[in-house]
Design an enzyme around this catalytic site. Structure first.
Site, PDB file in Angstrom:
ATOM      1  NE  ARG A  92       3.502  -0.149 -15.229  1.00  0.00           N
ATOM      2  CZ  ARG A  92       4.251  -0.358 -16.312  1.00  0.00           C
ATOM      3  NH1 ARG A  92       4.365   0.585 -17.228  1.00  0.00           N
ATOM      4  NH2 ARG A  92       4.874  -1.506 -16.489  1.00  0.00           N
ATOM      5  NE  ARG A 121       6.636   2.851 -14.094  1.00  0.00           N
ATOM      6  CZ  ARG A 121       5.781   3.270 -13.160  1.00  0.00           C
ATOM      7  NH1 ARG A 121       5.579   4.555 -13.007  1.00  0.00           N
ATOM      8  NH2 ARG A 121       5.115   2.411 -12.421  1.00  0.00           N
ATOM      9  CG  ASP A 124       9.298  -5.376 -22.432  1.00  0.00           C
ATOM     10  OD1 ASP A 124       9.029  -4.721 -21.412  1.00  0.00           O
ATOM     11  OD2 ASP A 124      10.422  -5.869 -22.638  1.00  0.00           O
ATOM     12  NE  ARG A 396      -0.702   8.566  -9.228  1.00  0.00           N
ATOM     13  CZ  ARG A 396       0.011   7.995 -10.195  1.00  0.00           C
ATOM     14  NH1 ARG A 396       0.861   8.708 -10.888  1.00  0.00           N
ATOM     15  NH2 ARG A 396      -0.111   6.712 -10.450  1.00  0.00           N
TER      16      ARG A 396
HETATM   17  C1  EPZ Z   1       5.109  -1.424  -9.158  1.00  0.00           C
HETATM   18  O1  EPZ Z   1       5.238  -0.754 -10.401  1.00  0.00           O
HETATM   19  C2  EPZ Z   1       4.634  -0.365  -8.175  1.00  0.00           C
HETATM   20  N1  EPZ Z   1       3.344   0.160  -8.593  1.00  0.00           N
HETATM   21  C3  EPZ Z   1       5.656   0.772  -8.122  1.00  0.00           C
HETATM   22  O2  EPZ Z   1       5.206   1.706  -7.139  1.00  0.00           O
HETATM   23  C4  EPZ Z   1       6.992   0.192  -7.680  1.00  0.00           C
HETATM   24  O3  EPZ Z   1       7.966   1.217  -7.714  1.00  0.00           O
HETATM   25  C5  EPZ Z   1       7.417  -0.933  -8.645  1.00  0.00           C
HETATM   26  O4  EPZ Z   1       6.377  -1.927  -8.701  1.00  0.00           O
HETATM   27  C6  EPZ Z   1       8.698  -1.613  -8.207  1.00  0.00           C
HETATM   28  O5  EPZ Z   1       8.560  -2.129  -6.923  1.00  0.00           O
HETATM   29  C7  EPZ Z   1       2.232  -0.557  -8.294  1.00  0.00           C
HETATM   30  O6  EPZ Z   1       2.295  -1.620  -7.723  1.00  0.00           O
HETATM   31  C8  EPZ Z   1       0.922   0.046  -8.699  1.00  0.00           C
HETATM   32  P1  EPZ Z   1       7.858  -3.131 -12.299  1.00  0.00           P
HETATM   33  P2  EPZ Z   1       5.491  -1.615 -11.756  1.00  0.00           P
HETATM   34  O7  EPZ Z   1       7.043  -3.729 -13.374  1.00  0.00           O
HETATM   35  O8  EPZ Z   1       4.711  -2.866 -11.696  1.00  0.00           O
HETATM   36  C9  EPZ Z   1      10.741  -2.456 -16.008  1.00  0.00           C
HETATM   37  C10 EPZ Z   1       4.597   3.800  -6.303  1.00  0.00           C
HETATM   38  O9  EPZ Z   1       5.232   4.842  -6.091  1.00  0.00           O
HETATM   39  N2  EPZ Z   1       9.713  -3.198 -16.763  1.00  0.00           N
HETATM   40  O10 EPZ Z   1       8.396  -4.002 -11.218  1.00  0.00           O
HETATM   41  O11 EPZ Z   1       5.310  -0.700 -12.893  1.00  0.00           O
HETATM   42  C11 EPZ Z   1      10.238  -1.087 -15.593  1.00  0.00           C
HETATM   43  O12 EPZ Z   1      10.426  -0.140 -16.617  1.00  0.00           O
HETATM   44  C12 EPZ Z   1       4.848   3.026  -7.576  1.00  0.00           C
HETATM   45  O13 EPZ Z   1       3.742   3.312  -5.524  1.00  0.00           O
HETATM   46  C13 EPZ Z   1       9.953  -3.521 -18.081  1.00  0.00           C
HETATM   47  O14 EPZ Z   1      11.009  -3.221 -18.641  1.00  0.00           O
HETATM   48  O15 EPZ Z   1       7.057  -1.949 -11.605  1.00  0.00           O
HETATM   49  C14 EPZ Z   1      11.060  -0.771 -14.372  1.00  0.00           C
HETATM   50  O16 EPZ Z   1      12.296  -0.230 -14.771  1.00  0.00           O
HETATM   51  C15 EPZ Z   1       5.920   3.664  -8.441  1.00  0.00           C
HETATM   52  N3  EPZ Z   1       8.979  -4.180 -18.780  1.00  0.00           N
HETATM   53  C16 EPZ Z   1      11.278  -2.149 -13.738  1.00  0.00           C
HETATM   54  O17 EPZ Z   1      10.997  -3.115 -14.772  1.00  0.00           O
HETATM   55  C17 EPZ Z   1       7.772  -4.516 -18.196  1.00  0.00           C
HETATM   56  O18 EPZ Z   1       6.934  -5.126 -18.880  1.00  0.00           O
HETATM   57  C18 EPZ Z   1      10.363  -2.419 -12.551  1.00  0.00           C
HETATM   58  O19 EPZ Z   1       9.038  -2.308 -12.990  1.00  0.00           O
HETATM   59  C19 EPZ Z   1       7.571  -4.170 -16.846  1.00  0.00           C
HETATM   60  C20 EPZ Z   1       8.549  -3.518 -16.148  1.00  0.00           C
END
Ligand code: EPZ
Length: 418
Positions: A92, A121, A124, A396
């Site tokens: 990611r 994931r 947007d 990972r």
């Molecule tokens: C970060 O992912 C972490 N990864 C994840 O850790 C962690 O689970 C997550 O934050 C939540 O705390 C890293 O930091 C590398 P989000 P990220 O954007 O940034 C939705 C691990 O195991 N969303 O906060 O991808 C998304 O689909 C990993 O270490 C949108 O809809 O998380 C999700 O349902 C897994 N549109 C929610 O928001 C977007 O543009 C949270 O995603 C972005 C996100």
């Protein structure tokens, strides 16, 4: 296929040290392209995601090498401004190249990012924010094509406090014209640490730890040598591994305040807890009863520990309810736990768990990083041997897993199948 082989029943007791936080290091590595000077990240675990970010940076022309306990990055002479699918799909965090490259270069082509299969994931929120900063974005054939004249400061309100989008937009604004205000930001400790790292490079950023971050663009950023915070998710995983086995653990290099949502479950007669500035000692005293867990953006319970605490609840006395509010599909591991005799019912985004006296070893298949950690933790208490396949997911985010578990007394081996 490689697998971990664990024979359960041992009490895990002892002292280990958490690595630096994976989810702080990965955006920091992307930020190396913001400066012509060297970036050194200390105490950097040799985990797969770090190696994947190294490959992305090297593909673009940066020099990346490990020296001692750190990773050194020189991105002074980038040759390519694209990230092809075979690299972006690995994790990611390839998405952070959007924010960092567009801060210093007028274009970038990046294939859609990868990441654990725990939900849509979407990205947007990232793209909407970049457009507000003056970036033209086209998505076509699995690629994101970006072009900009310059990054102009703007006011952005995130529709959801996305961790990655918060970080990407902060990174992209560090060298902007004017200043940017981002509202409804995520407040994870890894974001605060990233901001500290960027400020050490000379960025002007205010409001860390709050939901509103202001970034005043500067002309140039300098090289930096930095030691990230300890990995609270790794620490929480080992704490639950020790507690499920009835043991005691002292884990260093972790700030207790960063996982108080986990520790709060054990600040009662079930455990003895001692904390100091970056050390947590916890020992099981009484049997555990069922828990109610509801995940959410920090400071709520971290979604990354949801699989692990669910595994823990499968042998607690009584019923537990675990509600996953961040990702749509983060219970795949539960079907593997059921093979061990766990009593879990999944209803949409809620897991209903009835604690069983015992779990039994089985052949288990990890399908994502933290789900894999849940299988490892459950195997530590199960009767007999478990084989956990899908080591490539677990690698990972957990460095020296076998060594650390063995140090705590677990009967664990890693088997390399040729
Ligand atoms: C970060 O992912 C972490 N990864 C994840 O850790 C962690 O689970 C997550 O934050 C939540 O705390 C890293 O930091 C590398 P989000 P990220 O954007 O940034 C939705 C691990 O195991 N969303 O906060 O991808 C998304 O689909 C990993 O270490 C949108 O809809 O998380 C999700 O349902 C897994 N549109 C929610 O928001 C977007 O543009 C949270 O995603 C972005 C996100």
């Amino acid at each position: 296929m490689d697998f971990f082989s664990i024979t359960g029943g041992r009490r895990l007791s002892g002292k280990i040290r958490a690595e630096s936080a994976k989810n702080a290091i990965l955006p920091m590595m992307a930020c190396a392209v913001l400066t012509k000077e060297k970036v050194i990240i200390r105490n950097c675990p040799y985990i797969k995601d770090v190696l994947s970010m190294k490959e992305i940076l090297e593909y673009m022309g940066a020099k990346v090498f490990f020296s001692g306990d750190g990773v050194i990055i020189d991105a002074s002479d980038l040759k390519r401004f694209e990230v092809p699918s075979f690299l972006s799909k690995k994790l990611r965090s390839s998405i952070y190249m959007l924010g960092s490259v567009l801060a210093v270069n007028d274009k970038l082509k990046i294939s859609f990012p990868g990441g654990c299969d725990i939900g849509a994931r979407a990205f947007d929120i990232h793209l909407d924010g970049l457009k507000k900063l003056g970036v033209d974005v086209i998505e076509e054939e699995g690629c994101i094509l970006c072009r900009r004249e310059k990054i102009k400061g703007s006011e952005i309100t995130l529709k959801y406090p996305s961790v990655g989008a918060t970080e990407n937009l902060i990174i992209c604004s560090t060298l902007c014209e004017g200043s940017t205000v981002i509202k409804n930001c995520a407040k994870e400790p890894e974001i605060t640490d990233l901001i500290r790292f960027l400020k050490k490079m000379g960025a002007k950023i205010y409001g860390e730890g709050t939901g509103v971050i202001r970034i005043e663009g500067v002309k140039k950023l300098n090289g930096v040598e930095y030691t990230p915070i300890g990995d609270r998710i790794e620490a929480g995983t080992y704490i639950l591994a020790s507690l499920i086995s009835g043991g005691e653990i002292e884990i260093s290099n972790v700030l207790p305040q960063n996982i108080c949502s986990l520790l709060n479950y054990f600040c009662n007669n079930t455990c003895k807890i001692r904390i100091s500035n970056d050390i947590i000692y916890i020992k099981k005293e009484e049997s555990f009863s069922g828990l109610y867990v509801s995940t959410g953006p920090y400071p709520d319970f971290p979604t990354d520990l949801q699989p692990v605490i669910t595994a823990f609840c499968t042998v607690a006395d009584g019923k537990s309810v675990i509600r996953e509010n961040v990702f749509e599909n983060r219970f795949l591991y539960a079907y593997e736990l059921k093979k061990m005799g766990a009593n879990i019912k999944i209803d949409n985004n809620v897991a209903y768990v009835s604690g069983e006296k015992k779990l039994y070893g089985a052949n288990l298949y990890a399908k994502d990083l933290r789900g894999g950690a849940a299988l490892i933790v459950a195997s530590l208490t199960a009767e007999g041997e478990s084989k956990i396949f899908g080591t490539e997911y677990i690698d990972r985010g957990y460095y020296n897993l076998t060594e650390k578990l063995s140090l705590l007394g677990a009967d664990v081996k890693r088997n390399y199948e040729n």
